[in-house]
Design a protein around this motif. Structure first.
Motif, PDB file in Angstrom:
ATOM      1  N   ARG A   1       0.779   4.237  -2.651  1.00 12.80           N
ATOM      2  CA  ARG A   1       0.434   5.608  -2.313  1.00 12.80           C
ATOM      3  C   ARG A   1       1.496   6.575  -2.819  1.00 12.80           C
ATOM      4  NH1 ARG A   1      -0.836   6.549   3.755  1.00 12.80           N
ATOM      5  NH2 ARG A   1       1.209   5.569   3.777  1.00 12.80           N
TER       6      ARG A   1
ATOM      7  N   SER B   1      -5.805   6.036  -1.400  1.00 16.13           N
ATOM      8  CA  SER B   1      -5.608   6.900  -0.240  1.00 16.13           C
ATOM      9  C   SER B   1      -4.826   8.156  -0.631  1.00 16.13           C
ATOM     10  CB  SER B   1      -4.977   6.115   0.908  1.00 16.13           C
ATOM     11  OG  SER B   1      -3.615   6.360   1.008  1.00 16.13           O
TER      12      SER B   1
ATOM     13  N   LEU C   1      -5.152   0.197  -3.463  1.00 15.67           N
ATOM     14  CA  LEU C   1      -5.729   0.783  -2.257  1.00 15.67           C
ATOM     15  C   LEU C   1      -4.846   1.930  -1.763  1.00 15.67           C
ATOM     16  CD1 LEU C   1      -6.828  -2.543  -0.547  1.00 15.67           C
ATOM     17  CD2 LEU C   1      -8.323  -0.810  -1.535  1.00 15.67           C
ATOM     18  N   GLY C   2      -3.554   1.757  -1.884  1.00 20.25           N
ATOM     19  CA  GLY C   2      -2.637   2.835  -1.525  1.00 20.25           C
ATOM     20  C   GLY C   2      -2.855   4.046  -2.420  1.00 20.25           C
TER      21      GLY C   2
ATOM     22  N   GLN D   1       0.826  -1.203   0.000  1.00 19.43           N
ATOM     23  CA  GLN D   1       0.000   0.000   0.000  1.00 19.43           C
ATOM     24  C   GLN D   1       0.857   1.248   0.000  1.00 19.43           C
ATOM     25  OE1 GLN D   1      -1.133  -2.446   2.588  1.00 19.43           O
ATOM     26  NE2 GLN D   1      -3.088  -1.588   3.225  1.00 19.43           N
ATOM     27  N   ARG D   2       1.834   1.206   0.878  1.00 18.63           N
ATOM     28  CA  ARG D   2       2.681   2.373   1.029  1.00 18.63           C
ATOM     29  C   ARG D   2       3.292   2.786  -0.314  1.00 18.63           C
ATOM     30  NH1 ARG D   2       5.390   4.434   5.549  1.00 18.63           N
ATOM     31  NH2 ARG D   2       4.406   2.752   6.708  1.00 18.63           N
TER      32      ARG D   2
END
Lengths: 336, 336
Positions: free
Chosen positions: A230, A259, A255-256, A226-227
């Motif tokens: 992002r 966000s 999903l990252g 995720q990180r």
DNA sequence: ATTGACAGCCAAAACGTTTTGGACTATAAT
DNA sequence: ATTATAGTCCAAAACGTTTTGGCTGTCAAT
């Protein structure tokens, strides 16, 4: 300490040969003896010493699985589901799973070698195949049974299960094109991974067929987390002309990316579309729910394990290479 | 097939005793012999047969870990991280991990027993302790080394690592109370799990101290998954007077609850607060980011494994029971 | 009375190691 | 010339099984 076959022999007054044979259903022991041996074994709480059994039988009834861990915070829902799949089939056929963690690199093959020649496993389940995968060459050459989740470049003469990532991404990209997107960016996993290259092919083909180009700046690499998704999305959003749609090579990165978009105050599915690949449980519960390509991880784990066990046992395999047709899951992250 | 110590003995003209001793650094072999043996061993690609070695040594250098899988789609990010932690320490000390999957219930103890008396493992790492946990009683009685992630009711005379869930939830609930919430609902994991009871105690105490009551309808049970969190939240939102804050017993359910709220068109953090427990990587990337209580899963896996190995090796343990102080992670899901 | 078949049993070897309890040789000390 | 000492080495037992290749006794058929 632990009760052995010898103890039973002493107690029953029979030889250890007879005890062993009685417990294994040979027909050269009388019914009375068999019954007595079984009763005594139960009374004394006998369980065979698997080490001794295996040393003698020259097989281990154990499947090896080496987790390619990168760094300490390793939390990919993928693996627990996959492992659960392996476990379910393994248990069904009386096999154990020997797990090690070992990052790709130098010492990797050594671990495989040790497990094999040390007679710890009968075969391996490989995961996360790389385009040039030394593990596959090694295992192929040494004749150790193995199955792989994923393919490699070059000759495909080994058993595998894979989902057609190119086709999946092709469908997905086409879906976005149909919805009018022309500025589409792609966050790819490291291209050394075979499925990364595969999925990218699918994206590329769909764009080419539609005559849409993808500028260099729209292709960024993430590390499957995720990180990193992002961070990749942040870079994309900072471009002079940011994309209107972002496809990620897996759900976690998607999903990252979501966000990153939301932290800019933009609305996913309206201002910008996002899509992923895997259909992990999380994707259904995200906000908005993520459009993605489904991958039946648990079932793939099961299939691979059953294939491996058949190979180990020299049983015929109905099909030794399985390519699954992916299924597009349309949710709201690419608009209503 | 595989090269054994015997082959080396033949090749070097020494006895197998000498070969074995040469390879293990005994000082009753001459430097020349040692060197020759080592060279030949390397040339022939010798790796010791671990089965034989273990049978002789009466230990397995293997740690058992039994995954409590519930149902087929089992995808808890918790476990892959925990397993990675176990793996890292295990590798460090030369241990392997033997994994099985087995749902709690009837046959569960049988699996543990078989692994022990079958000499497959030297000890166990237990996870997801229940209030009355038959596994602990069994292992304690049979004298098998084990460590547990989590505690149980009754006597705590075994080694464990746990995070103080009561304290964590107390902090979290107080945080919500301070922000003015009075209608607080709680989605609990099944109360048979010790950490569920523990966390619930913390919620309860904070509410009691503030003189806030929690009506029966505000306490619902979920199964630790997003899906069940969403369903539980749906029920809460349908109540005549729905809560203004929802605490979930773990992050996965909290994320599910968020999606239930959002599907109603409500805004998490403004219309209604949500909080979880665990601080899985996903929680940082959700929208809004989830307020939760941190749990260092990877490190806990490491600590437990090192403790277990010390116990197995009869080395002293500096502290055999570790209760971690939880850390509240305040993000945006409970408002700015 | 011999032969053959069969049921029931078992000693010993094997799997690949480690460890025990020496044996042998050469040199040094008496 | 004997005794110690140290330096090398090794045969055999052990770990707990399974399997091989028998053996013994009984009964029926010749």
């Amino acid at each position: 300490m632990a009760v052995t076959i010898k103890d039973i022999a002493k107690k029953t007054g029979k030889s250890i040969t007879t005890v062993s044979r009685a417990l294994h259903g040979y027909n050269d022991v009388s019914p009375e003896t068999r019954e007595m041996v079984e009763r005594v074994a139960k009374e004394m709480g006998y369980t065979p010493n698997l080490l001794a059994q295996r040393l003698q039988k020259q097989r281990t009834d154990t499947i090896g699985f080496i987790l390619p861990t990168f760094g300490p915070r390793f939390s990919d829902p993928f693996f627990s589901e996959f492992l659960a799949g392996i476990g379910s089939s393994a248990t069904k056929y009386g096999y154990d799973i020997l797990v090690s963690t070992q990052p790709p690199g130098e010492k990797e093959l050594e671990v495989y070698r040790k497990k094999v020649t040390g007679r710890q496993v009968d075969g391996f389940v490989l995961v996360r195949t790389r385009c040039q995968d030394p593990r596959i060459n090694f295992l192929r050459e040494s004749g150790v049974p193995f199955v792989a989740f994923g393919r490699t470049e070059g000759e495909l003469d080994y058993p595998f299960v894979d989902e057609d990532g190119a086709d999946g991404m092709f469908q997905l990209t086409k879906h976005l094109l149909e919805r009018g997107h022309r500025r589409i960016a792609y966050i790819t996993p490291p291209m050394a991974l075979m499925f990364a290259r595969d999925r990218w092919q699918g994206v590329k083909r769909a764009l080419d067929e539609a005559g849409v180009s993808l500028p260099d700046a729209y292709l960024v690499t993430g590390e499957l987390t995720q990180r990193s998704g992002r961070e990749a999305a942040r870079r994309l959003l900072s471009l002079p002309t940011p994309p209107t749609a972002i496809i990620a090579g897996n759900d976690l990165m998607a999903l990252g990316a979501m966000s990153a978009i939301q932290e800019r105050g933009l609305v996913v599915g309206e201002d910008i579309a996002v899509a992923g690949f895997d259909d992990i449980p999380m994707s259904e519960a995200s906000h908005p729910p993520l459009t993605t390509v489904h991958q039946p991880i648990y079932e793939i784990g099961q299939m691979l394990t059953e294939m491996l066990i058949k190979i180990i046992r020299n049983q015929p395999l109905e099909s030794q290479q399985i390519l699954l047709r992916p299924q597009l899951i349309i949710r709201q992250s690419c608009g209503e």
